[in-house]
Design an enzyme around this catalytic site. Structure first.
Site, short mmCIF file in Angstrom:
data_model
loop_
_atom_site.label_atom_id
_atom_site.label_comp_id
_atom_site.label_asym_id
_atom_site.label_seq_id
_atom_site.Cartn_x
_atom_site.Cartn_y
_atom_site.Cartn_z
N TYR A 283 -10.81 2.42 5.07
CA TYR A 283 -9.71 2.05 4.22
C TYR A 283 -10.26 1.41 3.14
CZ TYR A 283 -4.98 0.86 2.93
OH TYR A 283 -3.84 0.73 2.17
N THR B 75 1.78 3.09 6.15
CA THR B 75 1.85 1.59 6.38
C THR B 75 1.54 0.76 5.09
OG1 THR B 75 -0.39 1.78 7.37
CG2 THR B 75 1.57 1.85 8.80
N SER C 50 0.60 -1.02 0.02
CA SER C 50 0.09 0.02 -0.10
C SER C 50 0.85 1.32 -0.04
CB SER C 50 -0.86 0.06 1.20
OG SER C 50 -1.92 -0.57 0.78
#
Length: 329
Positions: free
Chosen positions: A178, A320, A85
């Site tokens: 997300y 992250t 990601s």
């Protein structure tokens, strides 16, 4: 950003604090507590883990285990690996460049740029570009049932279209939810505005200008990585042992596109995140927009980056790495 330690997570190499400089000769001796933590982590996972960290004048890489199961090769800052990601930060950087160029408005509805694309259970007239970047659009997290092309690859438009009948996670602008799908929509926006494929735009606008020779946005059906690289593994614990299966080339990366298909090195990620903070990719105004966060506990979600408070004081800015299936380490 040179005055602060920066954070970047790597699928294949656990956690990386990215800075510039030359590694001290006795890094492991100088950072015994960090090395001990890596050793403890390795006892529960593996086969290898690394931290790339530093300060304003130097950098170092600490490792435990091996870069490749069955060998004794420590992970290095030059190893290629799937960055998962963190691809999203590259995607966000291009969108912010388009913002600088006056070609994209962050608070404009995505319908303006992609008419008829965000539809079905969603309303592209309400969802904004900023919300897509900040994971507040409410779009479903993942694509579930896209149709592959005859050669097994996936078209970005098909990935997005297949998700439009999925239930939304939240109403637009109301919560952090997300969404990989949201960043696929941003990939389509980049293609529509620039007239290039998303991979070409990221390569021409970010990778080449920064000289990131170890970074790539792979073309469909491109599953390998140049040497040296960190394999991805699947498997689990069997008694006191782990059973590792090499899954490096099992995933078709076009399935993740602008949400998570890129590869890089720790050295290149240092350069990339420093370039963001130093204004080498877009304006100070665009950087300020990137760092306008929605609070998430003590942390915050910006536009393609997260703000993470550090226990030693200060904050880290980075992304992250949530890894696609088949690329985990």
């Amino acid at each position: 950003m040179r005055s602060h330690t920066r954070l970047a997570a790597a699928c294949a190499a656990a956690l990386a604090l990215v800075v510039s400089g030359t590694a001290p000769a006795h890094a492991q001796d100088d950072h015994a507590a960090t090395q001990n933590l890596l050793n403890r982590y390795l006892a529960q996972a593996g086969p290898g883990v690394a931290v790339h960290a530093g300060n304003a004048t130097s950098a170092w890489t600490l490792t435990a285990g091996t870069a490749q199961f069955g060998t004794n090769r420590p992970i290095t800052a030059a190893d290629h690996f799937r960055i998962g990601s963190q691809t999203k930060t590259f995607t966000a950087a291009v969108v912010l460049q388009l913002f600088d160029e006056g070609r994209v408005e962050l608070d404009a509805p995505v319908e303006r740029y992609l008419p008829g694309v965000v539809t079905g259970n969603y309303d592209g007239r309400v969802i904004t570009v900023r919300q897509l970047l900040q994971h507040t659009s409410g779009l479903v997290r993942d694509v579930r049932d896209p149709r592959a092309n005859p050669d097994g690859t996936y078209a970005l438009a098909e990935l997005v279209a297949s998700a439009m009948d999925e239930p939304r996670q939240s109403a637009p602008g109301t919560a952090i939810a997300y969404s990989n799908v949201g960043y696929m929509v941003l990939g389509m926006l980049i293609e529509r505005v620039t007239g290039q494929s998303a991979g070409e735009a990221i390569t021409n606008r970010v990778i080449i200008p920064l000289g990131l020779e170890g970074t790539s946005f792979p073309a469909p059906r491109t599953r390998g990585m140049p040497d040296p690289y960190l394999p991805g593994y699947g498997g689990g614990r069997v008694g006191g042992f782990y059973l590792w299966i090499d899954t490096t080339t099992t995933a078709e990366l076009s399935r993740w596109s602008t949400s998570g298909n890129m590869a890089s090195t720790l050295d290149d990620l240092v350069e990339f995140y420093q370039a963001l903070g130093e204004g080498r990719l877009f304006s100070a105004e665009a950087l300020a927009e990137m760092r306008r966060v929605v609070p998430v506990g003590e942390a915050g979600a910006g536009l393609g980056v997260d703000r993470v408070p550090l226990p030693c004081g200060g904050v880290a800015w980075g992304r992250t790495a949530r890894c696609p299936p088949g690329t985990r380490r």
